[in-house]
Design a protein around this motif. Structure first.
Motif, PDB file in Angstrom:
ATOM      1  N   MET A   1       0.823  -1.206   0.000  1.00 40.08           N
ATOM      2  CA  MET A   1       0.000   0.000   0.000  1.00 40.08           C
ATOM      3  C   MET A   1       0.862   1.263   0.000  1.00 40.08           C
ATOM      4  SD  MET A   1      -3.073   1.097  -0.201  1.00 40.08           S
ATOM      5  CE  MET A   1      -4.074  -0.323   0.246  1.00 40.08           C
ATOM      6  N   GLY A   2       1.964   1.230   0.772  1.00 43.45           N
ATOM      7  CA  GLY A   2       2.852   2.379   0.801  1.00 43.45           C
ATOM      8  C   GLY A   2       3.430   2.689  -0.557  1.00 43.45           C
ATOM      9  N   PHE A   3       3.792   1.635  -1.326  1.00 48.72           N
ATOM     10  CA  PHE A   3       4.346   1.815  -2.669  1.00 48.72           C
ATOM     11  C   PHE A   3       3.330   2.490  -3.579  1.00 48.72           C
ATOM     12  CE2 PHE A   3       4.332  -0.144  -6.945  1.00 48.72           C
ATOM     13  CZ  PHE A   3       5.446   0.477  -7.464  1.00 48.72           C
ATOM     14  N   LEU A   4       2.091   1.985  -3.587  1.00 51.27           N
ATOM     15  CA  LEU A   4       1.073   2.544  -4.467  1.00 51.27           C
ATOM     16  C   LEU A   4       0.756   3.989  -4.094  1.00 51.27           C
ATOM     17  CD1 LEU A   4      -1.398  -0.470  -4.802  1.00 51.27           C
ATOM     18  CD2 LEU A   4       0.181   0.410  -6.527  1.00 51.27           C
ATOM     19  N   TYR A   5       0.647   4.261  -2.801  1.00 51.90           N
ATOM     20  CA  TYR A   5       0.357   5.634  -2.366  1.00 51.90           C
ATOM     21  C   TYR A   5       1.470   6.574  -2.820  1.00 51.90           C
ATOM     22  CZ  TYR A   5      -0.758   9.618   0.564  1.00 51.90           C
ATOM     23  OH  TYR A   5      -1.070  10.899   0.994  1.00 51.90           O
ATOM     24  N   SER A   6       2.714   6.144  -2.629  1.00 53.46           N
ATOM     25  CA  SER A   6       3.852   6.978  -3.009  1.00 53.46           C
ATOM     26  C   SER A   6       3.855   7.250  -4.503  1.00 53.46           C
ATOM     27  CB  SER A   6       5.155   6.295  -2.589  1.00 53.46           C
ATOM     28  OG  SER A   6       6.275   7.053  -2.994  1.00 53.46           O
ATOM     29  N   GLN A   7       3.648   6.199  -5.289  1.00 58.11           N
ATOM     30  CA  GLN A   7       3.698   6.355  -6.742  1.00 58.11           C
ATOM     31  C   GLN A   7       2.555   7.215  -7.276  1.00 58.11           C
ATOM     32  OE1 GLN A   7       7.187   4.729  -7.249  1.00 58.11           O
ATOM     33  NE2 GLN A   7       6.029   5.123  -9.090  1.00 58.11           N
ATOM     34  N   LEU A   8       1.386   7.087  -6.673  1.00 57.98           N
ATOM     35  CA  LEU A   8       0.206   7.744  -7.230  1.00 57.98           C
ATOM     36  C   LEU A   8      -0.066   9.128  -6.631  1.00 57.98           C
ATOM     37  CD1 LEU A   8      -2.222   4.686  -7.368  1.00 57.98           C
ATOM     38  CD2 LEU A   8      -1.074   5.788  -9.304  1.00 57.98           C
ATOM     39  N   PHE A   9       0.353   9.327  -5.368  1.00 60.38           N
ATOM     40  CA  PHE A   9      -0.078  10.547  -4.681  1.00 60.38           C
ATOM     41  C   PHE A   9       1.048  11.421  -4.135  1.00 60.38           C
ATOM     42  CE2 PHE A   9      -3.568   7.428  -4.090  1.00 60.38           C
ATOM     43  CZ  PHE A   9      -4.534   8.076  -4.849  1.00 60.38           C
ATOM     44  N   VAL A  10       2.294  10.958  -4.208  1.00 63.35           N
ATOM     45  CA  VAL A  10       3.400  11.741  -3.661  1.00 63.35           C
ATOM     46  C   VAL A  10       4.309  12.215  -4.799  1.00 63.35           C
ATOM     47  CG1 VAL A  10       5.399  11.759  -2.134  1.00 63.35           C
ATOM     48  CG2 VAL A  10       3.349  10.468  -1.490  1.00 63.35           C
ATOM     49  N   THR A  11       4.614  13.495  -4.812  1.00 61.82           N
ATOM     50  CA  THR A  11       5.557  14.056  -5.783  1.00 61.82           C
ATOM     51  C   THR A  11       6.732  14.649  -5.024  1.00 61.82           C
ATOM     52  OG1 THR A  11       3.762  14.613  -7.305  1.00 61.82           O
ATOM     53  CG2 THR A  11       5.886  15.703  -7.656  1.00 61.82           C
ATOM     54  N   PRO A  12       7.924  14.063  -5.170  1.00 58.62           N
ATOM     55  CA  PRO A  12       9.102  14.610  -4.466  1.00 58.62           C
ATOM     56  C   PRO A  12       9.302  16.091  -4.791  1.00 58.62           C
ATOM     57  CG  PRO A  12       9.611  12.469  -5.383  1.00 58.62           C
ATOM     58  CD  PRO A  12       8.255  12.850  -5.928  1.00 58.62           C
ATOM     59  N   GLN A  13       9.787  16.817  -3.828  1.00 57.52           N
ATOM     60  CA  GLN A  13       9.941  18.267  -3.956  1.00 57.52           C
ATOM     61  C   GLN A  13      10.968  18.627  -5.029  1.00 57.52           C
ATOM     62  OE1 GLN A  13      10.778  20.108  -0.210  1.00 57.52           O
ATOM     63  NE2 GLN A  13      10.866  22.186  -1.037  1.00 57.52           N
ATOM     64  N   TYR A  14      10.646  19.660  -5.786  1.00 56.08           N
ATOM     65  CA  TYR A  14      11.555  20.155  -6.819  1.00 56.08           C
ATOM     66  C   TYR A  14      12.799  20.739  -6.156  1.00 56.08           C
ATOM     67  CZ  TYR A  14      12.964  22.463 -11.182  1.00 56.08           C
ATOM     68  OH  TYR A  14      13.637  22.862 -12.318  1.00 56.08           O
ATOM     69  N   PRO A  15      14.005  20.350  -6.584  1.00 55.97           N
ATOM     70  CA  PRO A  15      15.233  20.790  -5.903  1.00 55.97           C
ATOM     71  C   PRO A  15      15.489  22.290  -6.054  1.00 55.97           C
ATOM     72  CG  PRO A  15      15.628  18.844  -7.269  1.00 55.97           C
ATOM     73  CD  PRO A  15      14.286  19.382  -7.652  1.00 55.97           C
ATOM     74  N   THR A  16      15.790  22.923  -4.921  1.00 52.33           N
ATOM     75  CA  THR A  16      16.112  24.352  -4.935  1.00 52.33           C
ATOM     76  C   THR A  16      17.385  24.668  -4.149  1.00 52.33           C
ATOM     77  OG1 THR A  16      14.695  24.740  -3.001  1.00 52.33           O
ATOM     78  CG2 THR A  16      13.692  25.038  -5.188  1.00 52.33           C
ATOM     79  N   GLN A  17      17.867  23.737  -3.316  1.00 56.36           N
ATOM     80  CA  GLN A  17      19.045  24.031  -2.508  1.00 56.36           C
ATOM     81  C   GLN A  17      20.274  24.160  -3.392  1.00 56.36           C
ATOM     82  OE1 GLN A  17      19.370  21.824   1.130  1.00 56.36           O
ATOM     83  NE2 GLN A  17      21.608  21.997   1.214  1.00 56.36           N
ATOM     84  N   PRO A  18      21.018  25.259  -3.281  1.00 56.15           N
ATOM     85  CA  PRO A  18      22.144  25.492  -4.200  1.00 56.15           C
ATOM     86  C   PRO A  18      23.325  24.555  -3.961  1.00 56.15           C
ATOM     87  CG  PRO A  18      22.037  27.216  -2.546  1.00 56.15           C
ATOM     88  CD  PRO A  18      20.803  26.397  -2.376  1.00 56.15           C
ATOM     89  N   PHE A  19      24.061  24.292  -5.037  1.00 56.24           N
ATOM     90  CA  PHE A  19      25.312  23.543  -4.992  1.00 56.24           C
ATOM     91  C   PHE A  19      26.476  24.469  -5.354  1.00 56.24           C
ATOM     92  CE2 PHE A  19      22.291  20.147  -5.277  1.00 56.24           C
ATOM     93  CZ  PHE A  19      22.899  19.030  -4.714  1.00 56.24           C
ATOM     94  N   THR A  20      26.333  25.737  -5.080  1.00 58.57           N
ATOM     95  CA  THR A  20      27.299  26.746  -5.492  1.00 58.57           C
ATOM     96  C   THR A  20      28.728  26.370  -5.113  1.00 58.57           C
ATOM     97  OG1 THR A  20      25.576  28.400  -5.144  1.00 58.57           O
ATOM     98  CG2 THR A  20      27.837  29.196  -5.432  1.00 58.57           C
TER      99      THR A  20
END
Length: 318
Positions: A1-20
């Motif tokens: 169930m955790g796999f399906l929920y993650s795949q269907l309803f969770v979107t990882p955050q768009y990266p913003t932390q700099p690697f300057t």
């Protein structure tokens, strides 16, 4: 169930932390998750992004694509490394040791083999996903630690891309004296289960490695990107292809989890990250069990013998 929920309803955050100003290595960077992670890290200001690739021509195409899409030329470098070859990994490790700094390494290269084949005396998935992935990680430790000493305010990261399918693997061979050698017997190898099993072995060994390295020197973590559209499963059967069609994330979305691992804090040391967050409860029951601990110790002992045979003294790095 955790796999399906993650795949269907969770979107990882768009990266913003700099690697300057940072130098970052990504293996398997000519396509899929590695390519998109390299694109994000280049976009986020890294000074030097090393694309560790087996196919140099494809790596050069990836470099051009990244530079064109980010409008940042001269940042990416294509370095050859074949994780099916001990000598290639050793040469790559030696070249990496000449870097003045290494702020993050994302070890993403892997194979998912449908047919049995060997490399360096072991079944190829074991050689690439387990033995040589750990060898490369160990070879990178001195440069990562030296970077920490030069820049006390920044702790380098060493991230291994694993998979939630490690939880699907059965591993009765752990009771054998040399589990990886037993798994390399063609007559008994179950190749339909081999990729999940190789990822279980990798999880166990990375746990052990992290336990032997202080997180204050190098943060070592494991990244589960979820099921993504990539070339990794190109040899797999129709079942995986159908599952990807219904559930898979885009490679760009999946790559966000790799970038999250390369910026995660001390809480991620020795931990399992999924959807860009630490989630140690997602380790399989076997990994968290007493038997899992015994298997980890046995695998580490076997790995020590293998790697000392590849390069005497290498385990003294850890």
């Amino acid at each position: 169930m955790g796999f399906l929920y993650s795949q269907l309803f969770v979107t990882p955050q768009y990266p913003t932390q700099p690697f300057t100003g940072q130098t970052v290595l990504i293996t398997g960077a000519n396509s899929g998750l590695g390519l998109e992670a390299a694109r994000h890290i280049t976009r986020l200001g890294a000074a030097r992004v090393i694309l560790g690739v087996r196919n140099v021509a494809a790596g050069k195409e990836a470099k051009e694509d990244i530079e064109k899409s980010t409008s940042r030329e001269g940042i990416c470098e294509v370095w050859e490394v074949d994780l099916a070859s001990h000598s290639s990994v050793l040469a790559f490790g030696e070249r990496m040791s000449t870097l003045p700094r290494l702020d993050a390494a994302i070890l993403n290269a892997a194979v998912a083999k449908a047919e049995f084949s060997t490399a360096e005396g072991y079944e190829q998935s074991i050689t690439v996903n387990v033995i040589n992935s750990l060898l490369l990680g160990i070879l990178l430790l001195p440069t990562l630690k030296a970077t920490r000493q030069k820049n006390p305010s920044h702790t380098p990261r060493l991230s291994f891309v694993v998979s939630e399918v490690h939880a699907f693997a059965r591993f009765p061979e752990w009771k054998e004296k040399q589990p990886m050698k037993v798994l390399s017997d063609k007559s008994t190898a179950n190749m339909r289960q081999r990729y999940p099993l190789s990822k279980l072995l990798e999880v166990l060994l990375v746990q052990e490695l992290a336990g032997r390295v202080r997180g204050s020197e190098v943060i070592i973590n494991m990244i589960n990107p979820g099921l993504c559209h990539s070339q990794l499963g190109r040899e797999a059967g129709w079942e995986l292809k159908l599952m990807k069609l219904l559930l898979a994330r885009t490679t760009e979305v999946g790559s966000r989890t790799l970038v999250a691992g390369a910026t995660a804090g001390l809480e991620s040391h020795g931990s399992y990250m999924t959807d860009g967050h630490v989630e140690n409860s997602a380790f399989s029951p076997f990994v968290r069990s007493e038997e899992g601990g015994q298997a980890r110790e046995k695998l580490w002992a076997e790995l020590e013998v293998i790697l000392e045979g590849v390069r005497p003294g290498v385990m003294q790095i850890v």
